[in-house]
Design an enzyme around this catalytic site. Structure first.
Site, PDB file in Angstrom:
ATOM      1  N   HIS A  58      -5.176  -6.030   3.983  1.00  0.00           N
ATOM      2  CA  HIS A  58      -4.218  -4.927   4.065  1.00  0.00           C
ATOM      3  C   HIS A  58      -3.585  -4.898   5.449  1.00  0.00           C
ATOM      4  O   HIS A  58      -4.279  -4.680   6.444  1.00  0.00           O
ATOM      5  CB  HIS A  58      -4.930  -3.591   3.800  1.00  0.00           C
ATOM      6  CG  HIS A  58      -5.374  -3.431   2.378  1.00  0.00           C
ATOM      7  ND1 HIS A  58      -4.852  -2.468   1.539  1.00  0.00           N
ATOM      8  CD2 HIS A  58      -6.260  -4.138   1.640  1.00  0.00           C
ATOM      9  CE1 HIS A  58      -5.419  -2.593   0.346  1.00  0.00           C
ATOM     10  NE2 HIS A  58      -6.275  -3.581   0.386  1.00  0.00           N
ATOM     11  N   CYS A  78       0.851  -1.182   0.000  1.00  0.00           N
ATOM     12  CA  CYS A  78       0.000   0.000   0.000  1.00  0.00           C
ATOM     13  C   CYS A  78       0.888   1.233   0.000  1.00  0.00           C
ATOM     14  O   CYS A  78       1.878   1.314   0.721  1.00  0.00           O
ATOM     15  CB  CYS A  78      -0.948  -0.028   1.196  1.00  0.00           C
ATOM     16  SG  CYS A  78      -0.561   1.127   2.494  1.00  0.00           S
ATOM     17  N   GLU A  79       0.529   2.173  -0.868  1.00  0.00           N
ATOM     18  CA  GLU A  79       1.406   3.333  -1.030  1.00  0.00           C
ATOM     19  C   GLU A  79       1.256   4.345   0.107  1.00  0.00           C
ATOM     20  O   GLU A  79       2.041   5.274   0.213  1.00  0.00           O
ATOM     21  CB  GLU A  79       1.161   4.004  -2.381  1.00  0.00           C
ATOM     22  CG  GLU A  79      -0.170   4.674  -2.542  1.00  0.00           C
ATOM     23  CD  GLU A  79      -0.350   5.217  -3.968  1.00  0.00           C
ATOM     24  OE1 GLU A  79       0.406   4.828  -4.867  1.00  0.00           O
ATOM     25  OE2 GLU A  79      -1.261   6.033  -4.156  1.00  0.00           O
ATOM     26  N   HIS A  80       0.264   4.158   0.946  1.00  0.00           N
ATOM     27  CA  HIS A  80       0.094   5.100   2.053  1.00  0.00           C
ATOM     28  C   HIS A  80       0.972   4.754   3.246  1.00  0.00           C
ATOM     29  O   HIS A  80       1.357   5.629   4.009  1.00  0.00           O
ATOM     30  CB  HIS A  80      -1.370   5.144   2.496  1.00  0.00           C
ATOM     31  CG  HIS A  80      -2.297   5.501   1.373  1.00  0.00           C
ATOM     32  ND1 HIS A  80      -3.439   4.804   1.074  1.00  0.00           N
ATOM     33  CD2 HIS A  80      -2.207   6.487   0.444  1.00  0.00           C
ATOM     34  CE1 HIS A  80      -4.029   5.346   0.018  1.00  0.00           C
ATOM     35  NE2 HIS A  80      -3.298   6.356  -0.383  1.00  0.00           N
ATOM     36  N   HIS A  81       1.265   3.463   3.424  1.00  0.00           N
ATOM     37  CA  HIS A  81       2.053   3.048   4.590  1.00  0.00           C
ATOM     38  C   HIS A  81       3.249   2.167   4.227  1.00  0.00           C
ATOM     39  O   HIS A  81       4.013   1.785   5.105  1.00  0.00           O
ATOM     40  CB  HIS A  81       1.166   2.276   5.567  1.00  0.00           C
ATOM     41  CG  HIS A  81      -0.067   3.030   6.004  1.00  0.00           C
ATOM     42  ND1 HIS A  81      -1.265   2.951   5.342  1.00  0.00           N
ATOM     43  CD2 HIS A  81      -0.243   3.908   7.016  1.00  0.00           C
ATOM     44  CE1 HIS A  81      -2.155   3.733   5.934  1.00  0.00           C
ATOM     45  NE2 HIS A  81      -1.562   4.334   6.954  1.00  0.00           N
ATOM     46  N   CYS A 102      -1.741  -2.700   6.740  1.00  0.00           N
ATOM     47  CA  CYS A 102      -1.822  -1.395   7.404  1.00  0.00           C
ATOM     48  C   CYS A 102      -3.129  -1.271   8.184  1.00  0.00           C
ATOM     49  O   CYS A 102      -3.219  -0.485   9.125  1.00  0.00           O
ATOM     50  CB  CYS A 102      -1.676  -0.250   6.402  1.00  0.00           C
ATOM     51  SG  CYS A 102      -2.946  -0.194   5.142  1.00  0.00           S
ATOM     52  N   GLN A 150      -5.218  -0.647  -4.018  1.00  0.00           N
ATOM     53  CA  GLN A 150      -5.869  -1.824  -4.606  1.00  0.00           C
ATOM     54  C   GLN A 150      -6.758  -1.466  -5.798  1.00  0.00           C
ATOM     55  O   GLN A 150      -6.802  -2.195  -6.788  1.00  0.00           O
ATOM     56  CB  GLN A 150      -6.681  -2.539  -3.519  1.00  0.00           C
ATOM     57  CG  GLN A 150      -7.213  -3.892  -3.986  1.00  0.00           C
ATOM     58  CD  GLN A 150      -7.962  -4.628  -2.902  1.00  0.00           C
ATOM     59  OE1 GLN A 150      -7.633  -4.498  -1.726  1.00  0.00           O
ATOM     60  NE2 GLN A 150      -8.968  -5.398  -3.286  1.00  0.00           N
TER      61      GLN A 150
HETATM   62 ZN    ZN Z   1      -2.138   1.537   3.947  1.00  0.00          ZN
END
Ligand code: ZN
Length: 185
Positions: A143, A74-77, A145, A115
């Site tokens: 996920h 995931c590109e956020h975490h 995260c 995703q």
């Molecule tokens: Zn994430």
């Protein structure tokens, strides 16, 4: 895109320092180098030969490959999300080797992702390469995260789908695909 190894090594070392670790201790001293090798491997999924067969006669039945295991980040975490991909297409003169569908998933999975975009990128790539009557992609993933932070029950999955062409326009085709992938669950 080639990895900037020195930059990556330095940034991993800085990251470890920033979270209060000693990057020179035994267990961590080779971690920057290991992460470089890991990302080189991830990046290697970007290019592969999409073998396409063009002489398929009158074959125009749905091709379905389900339960393709995939791993992404995931590109956020920058934590993994992983699960199963289900892919279908209805050929129009062209087909690809079934193993290539796995390669297509990996091509877009081994990078910082969300995703929803991963799902669309797989579908649009297949649409472009094979120009079929329709493409359907469904991804189900956990996920980390979310699971690791206890935001979500770890056994729950996020499901995304992208339907193109006949899968979008024709309810019968769409239902046939959904029945096939839900069969045996
Ligand atoms: Zn994430």
């Amino acid at each position: 895109m080639v990895i900037d190894k020195e930059k990556l090594k330095k940034s991993v070392k800085l990251f470890l320092e920033a979270i209060g670790e000693d990057p020179d201790r035994e267990g961590l001293k080779d971690t920057p180098e290991r992460i470089v090798r890991l990302w080189e491997e991830f990046k290697s999924h970007e290019t592969f030969n999409m073998t396409i067969f063009e002489d398929i006669g009158e074959y125009s039945e749905m091709v379905v490959v389900k339960d393709i295991q995939f791993y992404s980040l995931c590109e956020h975490h920058l934590l993994p999300f992983f699960g199963k991909a289900h892919i279908a297409y209805i050929p129009e003169k062209k087909i690809c080797g079934l193993s290539k569908l796995v390669r297509v998933v990996n091509k877009f999975a081994y990078r910082p992702q969300v995703q929803e975009r991963l799902t669309s990128e797989i579908a649009e790539f297949l649409q472009e390469e094979l120009n079929p009557k329709g493409v359907a992609v469904v991804l189900e993933a956990e996920h980390l995260c979310m699971s690791m932070r206890g935001v979500k029950n770890p056994t729950s999955y996020t499901v995304t789908s992208k339907l193109l062409g006949a899968f979008m326009d024709n309810e019968k085709t769409r239902n046939e695909f959904l029945n096939l992938i839900n069969n045996g669950k």
